[in-house]
Motif scaffolding. Structure first.
Motif, PDB file in Angstrom:
ATOM      1  N   LEU A 191       4.112  34.863  52.444  1.00  0.00           N
ATOM      2  CA  LEU A 191       5.102  35.928  52.339  1.00  0.00           C
ATOM      3  C   LEU A 191       6.072  35.968  53.523  1.00  0.00           C
ATOM      4  O   LEU A 191       7.289  36.131  53.305  1.00  0.00           O
ATOM      5  N   PRO A 192       5.615  35.826  54.773  1.00  0.00           N
ATOM      6  CA  PRO A 192       6.577  35.838  55.895  1.00  0.00           C
ATOM      7  C   PRO A 192       7.623  34.721  55.793  1.00  0.00           C
ATOM      8  O   PRO A 192       8.788  34.921  56.143  1.00  0.00           O
ATOM      9  N   VAL A 193       7.211  33.542  55.291  1.00  0.00           N
ATOM     10  CA  VAL A 193       8.149  32.438  55.138  1.00  0.00           C
ATOM     11  C   VAL A 193       9.190  32.766  54.073  1.00  0.00           C
ATOM     12  O   VAL A 193      10.394  32.568  54.265  1.00  0.00           O
ATOM     13  N   THR A 194       8.740  33.295  52.952  1.00  0.00           N
ATOM     14  CA  THR A 194       9.648  33.643  51.864  1.00  0.00           C
ATOM     15  C   THR A 194      10.640  34.719  52.292  1.00  0.00           C
ATOM     16  O   THR A 194      11.843  34.617  52.038  1.00  0.00           O
ATOM     17  N   LEU A 195      10.131  35.754  52.970  1.00  0.00           N
ATOM     18  CA  LEU A 195      11.003  36.846  53.394  1.00  0.00           C
ATOM     19  C   LEU A 195      12.010  36.387  54.444  1.00  0.00           C
ATOM     20  O   LEU A 195      13.201  36.739  54.379  1.00  0.00           O
ATOM     21  N   THR A 196      11.530  35.579  55.407  1.00  0.00           N
ATOM     22  CA  THR A 196      12.425  35.089  56.462  1.00  0.00           C
ATOM     23  C   THR A 196      13.504  34.183  55.887  1.00  0.00           C
ATOM     24  O   THR A 196      14.697  34.308  56.210  1.00  0.00           O
ATOM     25  N   GLY A 197      13.096  33.256  55.018  1.00  0.00           N
ATOM     26  CA  GLY A 197      14.055  32.342  54.412  1.00  0.00           C
ATOM     27  C   GLY A 197      15.083  33.066  53.567  1.00  0.00           C
ATOM     28  O   GLY A 197      16.286  32.785  53.646  1.00  0.00           O
ATOM     29  N   THR A 198      14.625  34.017  52.768  1.00  0.00           N
ATOM     30  CA  THR A 198      15.538  34.786  51.926  1.00  0.00           C
ATOM     31  C   THR A 198      16.512  35.588  52.780  1.00  0.00           C
ATOM     32  O   THR A 198      17.706  35.688  52.469  1.00  0.00           O
TER      33      THR A 198
END
Length: 408
Positions: free
Chosen positions: A54-61
């Motif tokens: 989730l942190p990767v998805t949120l940061t990338g988005t």
């Protein structure tokens, strides 16, 4: 009569409806395009089965969203009224970067996903992650290479051009073409010096600059343009305006080029004589001059050829290849142009071809007229060139029966 009028009216309405829809779409394109450029790679790289933490998805988005907001703002501040060079550099770099990422997300992402699925490699998540890393890797390599290509001194492209009406005395005349230098927010004064040094090694009879000198006024970009004064030619250095001059006080650029020792061919010509033969060298303002509102500017080929012997061969400088239709109608032998940049960042060349009759190189138009379109010496906006290398062009003019094989 009434029935015929009604029928025509109905047909006109039917044709007008699609046109109006296209016009509405074009009006909204500046809003739609940035959303697609940022949203599509975001979706393909982060949200199509990868199941990142989730942190990767949120940061990338969040980074993609920041780019979507920041790029138009930076470009507006950089190229709008404020003309802030730092903002322009940021906006232009983001535009080039996201264009490459968008292109390869769609092309490589789709093909690679299909290939991995057909080969039965891994499960859905592992295939999705392979696609993401492959796209990111390819985009990073292309951007690094494209940046180096944009910032280097262009290679010299040499070719022999046979002109059937060229007299034997002019055989071997050396014409050097530079164009679209686009001096701009990134200071390229040293690059400009090295370009001029390269031109001087070519021992040109005639050196031509076919416009788009810079993005910005002559006063603002003077330091980058100043090395043009060092260019040497045995006969003449000639210049015509490009469309970007008309975004940046065109008359100021005409005056500066005159001050630097270049002869602005504004709808006029000069004669190049050698060995008892004569070549008419003519130039026209860019076609955008006609709607620019700049007093006294406008492309006028009859004026450029006024007084020239119609039996003499004509070399014409016109910034845009699209001018070649007018050139062919007036029997011009060779037109030199730029403007297209060869597309600059692949596959943008497909869009360029919708607007121009040629992308790069030598082409024939009509029974007599040849057009040489340069890929440009510099770059516009995004500091990248991907599969569209810049060039300094040496054209050796040949009279009939004396042509040598072209080389690069």
């Amino acid at each position: 009569m009434t029935e015929t009028s009604d029928t025509r009216s109905a047909a006109g309405d039917a044709q007008g409806a699609p046109r109006s829809r296209v016009q509405r779409l074009m009006r909204h394109l500046p809003l739609i395009a940035p959303v697609l450029l940022w949203a599509v790679p975001c979706w393909i790289l982060l949200h199509t089965g990868q199941h990142w933490p989730l942190p990767v998805t949120l940061t990338g988005t969040a980074l993609f969203a920041l780019g979507l907001i920041g790029m138009p703002l930076a470009m507006a501040r950089g190229h709008g009224r404020r003309q802030q060079d730092r903002a322009a550099i940021v906006g232009d770099t983001l535009l080039g970067g996201v264009w490459v990422l968008f292109t390869w997300s769609v092309l490589l992402g789709t093909l690679l996903r299909l290939g991995l699925t057909a080969a039965g490699v891994g499960d859905g998540q592992s295939r999705a992650r392979i696609v993401t890393w492959a796209v990111v890797g390819v985009a990073a390599v292309l951007l690094a290479w494209g940046y180096a290509e944009a910032r280097r001194v262009p290679r010299v492209r040499r070719l022999d051009v046979e002109l059937p009406r060229l007299g034997a005395g002019l055989d071997g005349t050396r014409v050097v073409l530079i164009t679209d230098t686009h001096y701009g927010p990134l200071d390229r004064a040293r690059w400009s010096e090295r370009v001029c040094e390269t031109v001087n090694t070519l021992e040109a009879d005639l050196v031509c600059h076919t416009g788009d000198i810079a993005d910005g006024t002559a006063e603002r970009r003077r330091a980058q343009a100043a090395p043009l004064s060092t260019v040497r030619a045995t006969r003449a250095r000639v210049y015509v305006t490009g469309n970007h001059e008309y975004y940046s006080e065109a008359q100021g650029w005409v005056d500066l080029m005159d001050e630097l020792g270049w002869e602005p061919l504004r709808n006029r010509h000069l004669l190049l004589e050698r060995g008892g033969d004569t070549l008419v060298v003519a130039g026209v303002d860019d076609v955008t001059a006609e709607s620019s509102g700049v007093a006294g500017h406008g492309a006028h080929l009859p004026g450029a050829l006024d007084g020239a012997d119609p039996g003499l061969p004509v070399l014409l400088l016109a910034h845009q290849p699209a001018f070649v239709d007018r050139a062919a109608a007036h029997g011009v032998d060779l037109q030199l142009s730029g403007h297209t940049h060869g597309g600059q960042i692949w596959p943008f060349h497909h869009l360029v071809r919708l607007d121009q009759p040629a992308l790069a190189g030598l082409s024939r138009h009509g029974s007599r007229t040849l057009l040489y379109t340069s890929r440009g010496t510099g770059f516009w906006g995004p500091p990248f060139r991907v599969f569209a290398p810049s060039e300094i062009t040496l054209l050796v003019l040949r009279s009939p029966g004396r042509s040598a094989a072209p080389s690069s």
